[in-house]
Design a protein around this motif. Structure first.
Motif, PDB file in Angstrom:
ATOM      1  N   MET A  33       0.846  -1.156   0.064  1.00 58.97           N
ATOM      2  CA  MET A  33      -0.154  -0.019  -0.059  1.00 58.97           C
ATOM      3  C   MET A  33       1.012   1.312  -0.163  1.00 58.97           C
ATOM      4  O   MET A  33       1.566   1.387   1.103  1.00 58.97           O
ATOM      5  N   SER A  34       0.452   1.938  -0.972  1.00 58.28           N
ATOM      6  CA  SER A  34       1.429   3.399  -1.031  1.00 58.28           C
ATOM      7  C   SER A  34       0.912   4.328  -0.006  1.00 58.28           C
ATOM      8  O   SER A  34      -0.394   3.954   0.582  1.00 58.28           O
ATOM      9  N   ASP A  35       1.451   5.321   0.488  1.00 59.80           N
ATOM     10  CA  ASP A  35       0.967   6.138   1.425  1.00 59.80           C
ATOM     11  C   ASP A  35       0.122   7.131   0.761  1.00 59.80           C
ATOM     12  O   ASP A  35      -0.376   7.935   1.615  1.00 59.80           O
ATOM     13  N   ARG A  36       0.017   7.256  -0.484  1.00 57.06           N
ATOM     14  CA  ARG A  36      -0.839   8.164  -1.144  1.00 57.06           C
ATOM     15  C   ARG A  36      -2.268   7.509  -1.821  1.00 57.06           C
ATOM     16  O   ARG A  36      -2.037   6.412  -2.482  1.00 57.06           O
ATOM     17  N   ARG A  37      -3.336   7.940  -1.220  1.00 59.00           N
ATOM     18  CA  ARG A  37      -4.399   7.274  -1.864  1.00 59.00           C
ATOM     19  C   ARG A  37      -4.582   7.473  -3.297  1.00 59.00           C
ATOM     20  O   ARG A  37      -5.128   6.340  -3.838  1.00 59.00           O
ATOM     21  N   VAL A  38      -4.025   8.470  -3.987  1.00 58.75           N
ATOM     22  CA  VAL A  38      -4.229   8.534  -5.595  1.00 58.75           C
ATOM     23  C   VAL A  38      -3.347   7.434  -5.895  1.00 58.75           C
ATOM     24  O   VAL A  38      -3.711   6.862  -7.054  1.00 58.75           O
ATOM     25  N   ASP A  39      -2.072   6.758  -5.390  1.00 60.41           N
ATOM     26  CA  ASP A  39      -1.335   5.901  -5.885  1.00 60.41           C
ATOM     27  C   ASP A  39      -2.035   4.602  -6.037  1.00 60.41           C
ATOM     28  O   ASP A  39      -1.985   3.634  -6.582  1.00 60.41           O
ATOM     29  N   ARG A  40      -2.741   4.274  -4.599  1.00 63.03           N
ATOM     30  CA  ARG A  40      -3.289   2.975  -4.335  1.00 63.03           C
ATOM     31  C   ARG A  40      -4.636   2.876  -5.449  1.00 63.03           C
ATOM     32  O   ARG A  40      -4.805   1.827  -5.794  1.00 63.03           O
TER      33      ARG A  40
ATOM     34  N   LEU B 222      -5.039   0.155  -8.351  1.00 67.73           N
ATOM     35  CA  LEU B 222      -6.141  -0.650  -8.224  1.00 67.73           C
ATOM     36  C   LEU B 222      -6.628  -0.798  -9.937  1.00 67.73           C
ATOM     37  O   LEU B 222      -7.053  -1.799 -10.556  1.00 67.73           O
ATOM     38  N   LEU B 223      -6.672   0.601 -10.399  1.00 67.04           N
ATOM     39  CA  LEU B 223      -7.411   0.736 -11.559  1.00 67.04           C
ATOM     40  C   LEU B 223      -6.664  -0.149 -12.833  1.00 67.04           C
ATOM     41  O   LEU B 223      -7.055  -0.693 -13.710  1.00 67.04           O
ATOM     42  N   ARG B 224      -5.261   0.010 -12.629  1.00 69.83           N
ATOM     43  CA  ARG B 224      -4.353  -1.112 -13.414  1.00 69.83           C
ATOM     44  C   ARG B 224      -4.534  -2.159 -13.134  1.00 69.83           C
ATOM     45  O   ARG B 224      -4.697  -3.180 -14.279  1.00 69.83           O
ATOM     46  N   ARG B 225      -4.581  -2.733 -11.949  1.00 66.69           N
ATOM     47  CA  ARG B 225      -4.369  -4.134 -11.726  1.00 66.69           C
ATOM     48  C   ARG B 225      -5.779  -4.865 -12.061  1.00 66.69           C
ATOM     49  O   ARG B 225      -5.860  -5.959 -12.660  1.00 66.69           O
ATOM     50  N   ARG B 226      -6.904  -4.049 -11.909  1.00 68.23           N
ATOM     51  CA  ARG B 226      -8.089  -4.767 -12.419  1.00 68.23           C
ATOM     52  C   ARG B 226      -8.663  -4.241 -13.731  1.00 68.23           C
ATOM     53  O   ARG B 226      -9.921  -4.549 -14.167  1.00 68.23           O
ATOM     54  N   GLY B 227      -7.764  -3.693 -14.591  1.00 76.45           N
ATOM     55  CA  GLY B 227      -8.241  -3.554 -15.999  1.00 76.45           C
ATOM     56  C   GLY B 227      -9.380  -2.698 -16.074  1.00 76.45           C
ATOM     57  O   GLY B 227     -10.197  -2.614 -16.789  1.00 76.45           O
ATOM     58  N   VAL B 228      -9.151  -1.384 -15.331  1.00 80.46           N
ATOM     59  CA  VAL B 228     -10.279  -0.265 -15.430  1.00 80.46           C
ATOM     60  C   VAL B 228      -9.542   0.664 -16.352  1.00 80.46           C
ATOM     61  O   VAL B 228      -9.875   0.794 -17.690  1.00 80.46           O
ATOM     62  N   VAL B 229      -8.425   1.368 -16.129  1.00 78.85           N
ATOM     63  CA  VAL B 229      -7.810   2.377 -16.902  1.00 78.85           C
ATOM     64  C   VAL B 229      -6.183   2.076 -16.987  1.00 78.85           C
ATOM     65  O   VAL B 229      -5.614   1.884 -15.629  1.00 78.85           O
ATOM     66  N   LEU B 230      -5.604   1.928 -17.862  1.00 81.41           N
ATOM     67  CA  LEU B 230      -4.111   1.494 -18.119  1.00 81.41           C
ATOM     68  C   LEU B 230      -3.472   2.502 -18.896  1.00 81.41           C
ATOM     69  O   LEU B 230      -4.162   2.943 -20.041  1.00 81.41           O
ATOM     70  N   PRO B 231      -2.166   2.705 -18.907  1.00 73.81           N
ATOM     71  CA  PRO B 231      -1.579   3.451 -19.691  1.00 73.81           C
ATOM     72  C   PRO B 231      -1.357   2.885 -21.285  1.00 73.81           C
ATOM     73  O   PRO B 231      -1.206   1.530 -21.209  1.00 73.81           O
TER      74      PRO B 231
END
Length: 573
Positions: free
Chosen positions: A4-11, A15-24
RNA sequence: GCGGACAUGGUCUAGUGGUUAUGACAGUAGGUUCCCAACCUGCUAACCCGGGUUCAACUCCCGGUGUCCGCACCA
């Protein structure tokens, strides 16, 4: 859970990458900044946001959807003003290598900077303008920053210069004549268009906030400026956060209903007020937190010269307040400009007078018998010029200027002065247009941001995406408690029944423990879970679990499915 | 576009100029358990790209790309 990163935006992004929501995008080849992919889960969310946007506006009746190309010939964007404005002149400082916009640098040295040519700008720059950072004045050559992606129509030499559209709006102005016919030549009416827009940003940052290729959804609403639609605002009784023009008399943030804002003169245009309210409705409907919405009015100084009341709808999230919707009264600017550049006469609307008006007009009636022999081949032009005279000269003979610039002498016998009474039933005018323009990617980011909830479960971190069922990637998850004794088959059967219902999509998951499966679907925002267990085998009842509070009830399968179809599952609880 | 930091499985990370490159989580196969990320066993899976230095580069150097932080830009 992973680290867990200490920044909410990083977490959240992780999550968005990991679960296939939004990715580069194009990560296989190193990625390209300013371009993103929506994965299998994100694409579902995007589709639902787009669909509810289209539904929101077309349900109104006088607004229709159109679709036009992204590739746009240069001439269109010259008329719209994009080709001039998007080529900002930039200059680099030789001392500190900072980059600046030339017009910003010379702001204090010249009053009318917009009217200057590039050469004049450079001349002023060399009079000793200092770099704001290092106070030197060693400027590099001026170059343009082209913020549009340019391309060519036709591969060979004769190709026509074109750009990828920076907004979808121009396509709708191009379709104005077709829209005018479609709506039986009566205002007001509107057109919407969704699609991709392209801007070659200098330095895109902040993930989905500044993209080079982005999803837009724009609405052009054409109105008669003398008879603007004033829909009733009484249905909107909730207060909205407004940040009025800081230079105006209402400066300072306020919380006020939309109809109060209109009668107080904060919102200056009744139709704009209606769009503010309808925009609010849309955003709440797709799950934006209403307390993190505000409308900011453009200062008179930042407003484009043609507009008279512009509001940005800003959403608050991990990147602060971000402009996500722009609602602008573009007046007649675009249609008029296209009329001038294209020469088309189809960009107007007809305004019927309540009472026909009669006017006495002095006219000069050309006398062909005399003009013909006198001017021969040019006689036609002379007659045209006579008929187009707005002021009838007092005396004969007089000099008449033709359209080609030459002038001729008109004598007494060539034309007869006459007073005519004409009856006017109406007049042609250029409609005004109110444009709400939505940045869909920015809105999706804020939906995700506002929905992402971090809680704890038995000392473990636990994430729930509290998406509205209007935008959730799946409507329901179907989970067999065990994949044996026929539970798997029953679950498959329920799933196919869900999927056969219009607009609904379910997902089945039979791997690992039940808790883990709940966690997985919570993370991507599936609002409901149906669990098939031993009792289901006996009596056809299932467990229905609500994502947001993890409460569960026992219901007959048929009842859940019925309520899923009508969006009323919550009434079972 | 400028400056700085960083770049290792899907995610988050450890580490080294030298032969099988850590670990956790996720995924997967099997076992066990069964309504809230349990457990056991096995498996899959990574040194951003290009050049250079070197007998040898994931490691050092240069360039590119990307990310983050400042500056500038955001019509």
């Amino acid at each position: 859970m992973p680290f867990m990163s200490d920044r909410r935006v990083d977490r959240l992004t992780s999550l968005l990458r990991r679960r296939g929501v939004v990715l580069p995008s194009f990560e296989l080849y190193g990625g390209v900044s300013g371009l993103v992919d929506y994965g299998p889960v994100g694409a579902r969310i995007r589709r639902k946001v787009m669909d509810s946007w289209i539904d929101h506006w077309t349900s109104h009746g006088d607004i229709v959807e159109v679709d036009s190309p992204a590739i746009t010939p240069e001439s269109v964007l010259v008329a719209s003003g994009h080709v001039g404005e998007f080529n900002d002149l930039m200059v680099e400082c030789g001392g500190c290598t900072g980059a600046f916009r030339v017009d910003h640098l010379i702001e204090d040295s010249h009053e009318n900077k917009n009217s200057l040519s590039p050469e004049e700008l450079v001349a002023i720059l060399s009079t000793g303008i200092e770099c704001p950072t290092c106070k030197e004045s060693k400027w590099s050559d001026v170059r343009t920053m082209d913020l549009m992606f340019s391309t060519q129509i036709g591969a060979m030499k004769g190709g026509r210069k074109a750009y990828m559209r920076p907004e979808t709006a121009q396509g709708m102005f191009m379709l104005y004549p077709a829209l005018f016919r479609h709506f039986k030549q009566k205002l007001p009416f509107g057109a919407i268009q969704t699609g991709k827009g392209y801007r070659n940003e200098i330095s895109p940052r902040q993930g989905m906030i500044r993209l080079r290729e982005f999803n837009m959804a724009e609405l052009e609403y054409f109105i008669d400026p003398e008879d603007p639609p004033c829909p009733s605002l009484n249905t909107w009784s909730d207060s909205i956060a407004l940040v009025p023009d800081p230079d105006g008399e209402h400066s300072g943030e306020c919380l006020i209903t939309i109809s109060e804002a209109l009668s107080a003169g904060i919102v200056r245009h009744p139709t704009v007020a209606w769009f503010l309210a309808r925009t609010m409705d849309f955003l709440i409907n797709v799950g934006i937190d209403s307390t993190r919405i505000r409308f900011r009015q453009h200062a008179s100084t930042e407003m484009a010269h043609y507009a008279d009341d512009c509001w940005d709808c800003e959403l608050h999230g991990e990147h602060g307040w971000v402009e996500c919707v722009g609602i602008a009264n573009r007046t007649c600017h675009d249609l008029l400009s296209h009329e001038r550049h294209s020469g088309s006469k189809q960009l107007k609307a007809w305004r019927q007078f309540e009472e026909p008006r009669s006017e006495i007009r002095d006219v000069l009636v050309p006398n062909g018998a005399s003009l013909g022999p006198a001017f021969k081949g040019r006689a036609g032009k002379v007659i045209e010029a006579l008929q187009n005279l707005t002021e009838i000269p007092e005396k004969m003979p007089f000099e008449l200027t033709l359209t080609d610039g030459s002038s001729v002498q008109i004598t007494d016998e060539m034309a007869t002065r006459r007073s005519e009474e004409v009856t006017l039933h109406g007049e042609w005018f250029t409609p005004h247009v109110i444009e709400p323009a939505f940045g869909i990617d920015r809105i999706i980011w804020h939906i995700l941001d506002h929905s992402y909830t971090e809680t704890e479960k038995e000392g473990e971190k636990y994430s729930i995406m509290r998406l509205s069922s209007n935008v959730s990637p799946y409507d329901v998850a179907v989970l067999p408690l065990f994949d044996k004794d026929g539970m798997g088959e029953i679950a498959s059967d329920i799933l196919s029944r869900v999927n056969s219902m219009p607009g609904l999509r379910g997902e089945m998951d039979s791997s690992k423990s039940i808790g883990r499966r709940y966690a997985r679907v919570d993370e991507i925002g599936v609002p409901w879970a149906i669990t098939v267990d031993h009792e289901t085998l006996k009596d056809g009842s299932v467990t229905v679990r609500r994502r947001d509070d993890q409460k569960q009830i026992r219901v007959m399968v048929d009842d859940v499915l019925l309520n899923l179809g009508t969006g009323t599952v919550s009434t079972l609880f």
